[in-house]
Design an enzyme around this catalytic site. Structure first.
Site, short mmCIF file in Angstrom:
data_model
loop_
_atom_site.label_atom_id
_atom_site.label_comp_id
_atom_site.label_asym_id
_atom_site.label_seq_id
_atom_site.Cartn_x
_atom_site.Cartn_y
_atom_site.Cartn_z
N LYS A 17 0.84 -1.21 0.00
CA LYS A 17 0.00 0.00 0.00
C LYS A 17 0.87 1.26 0.00
O LYS A 17 0.38 2.37 0.08
CB LYS A 17 -0.91 0.03 1.24
CG LYS A 17 -2.04 -0.97 1.24
CD LYS A 17 -3.12 -0.60 2.25
CE LYS A 17 -2.73 -0.85 3.67
NZ LYS A 17 -3.84 -0.63 4.63
N LYS A 72 2.83 2.07 2.42
CA LYS A 72 2.83 2.60 3.80
C LYS A 72 3.87 1.86 4.62
O LYS A 72 4.07 0.67 4.44
CB LYS A 72 1.46 2.32 4.47
CG LYS A 72 0.35 3.27 4.14
CD LYS A 72 -0.86 2.98 5.05
CE LYS A 72 -1.82 4.14 5.07
NZ LYS A 72 -2.93 3.96 6.00
#
Ligand code: C2G
Length: 129
Positions: free
Chosen positions: A44, A46
């Site tokens: 993602k 992240k």
């Protein structure tokens, strides 16, 4: 027993997350949180400050949360709905519409308003300034 599921990273746990979990739980009787694994976070884009194990520990301490499972990929949602006999899928409305097709007919899909003024990104930005 109405079973609810929601997905997320829940890093640097804050009251926006808690508000989401509280409202998600209010939609049923049992709330499962599919918590993004560290490897999935990388997908993602992240990098969570806290490890999966620490984020899981914190979520399990929240009264609204009944079970925490790992979220390892984008595709597992329909399988989770089947596997855990889910009635309601809930996400914050920053994901509005994103999962309608994927979950069409499998369960109710509810998008709840985000708590506007707080985010993990904002916290990191403020702490670094
Ligand atoms: N949230 C919120 N208000 C905020 C911040 C977050 O309501 N101020 C909600 C988000 O909308 C999401 C949940 O809290 O429903 C978890 O947020 P994140 O950890 O940022 O989750 P995200 O990275 O969006 O992961 O497959 C779905 C993804 O795993 C969702």
């Amino acid at each position: 027993m109405r079973r609810v599921i929601t997905y997320g990273t829940f890093d640097l746990l804050h009251y926006g997350h808690i508000q989401l979990l509280k409202r998600a739980k209010a939609l049923g009787d049992y709330l499962i949180v599919a918590l993004s694994a560290d490897e999935f976070n990388a997908l993602k884009g992240k990098k969570a400050y806290f490890s999966y194990a620490d984020r899981k520990r914190m979520l399990e301490a929240i009264r609204y949360v009944d079970m925490v499972i790992p979220e390892e990929n984008w595709e597992q949602k329909p399988l989770d709905i089947e596997r855990f006999n889910i009635d309601v899928f809930v996400m914050g409305d920053d994901w509005q519409g994103e999962f309608d097709e994927l979950l069409d007919g499998k369960c109710e899909v509810v998008y709840l308003s985000r708590t506007p003024e707080i985010s993990t990104t904002q916290i990191k930005r403020d702490l670094n300034s």
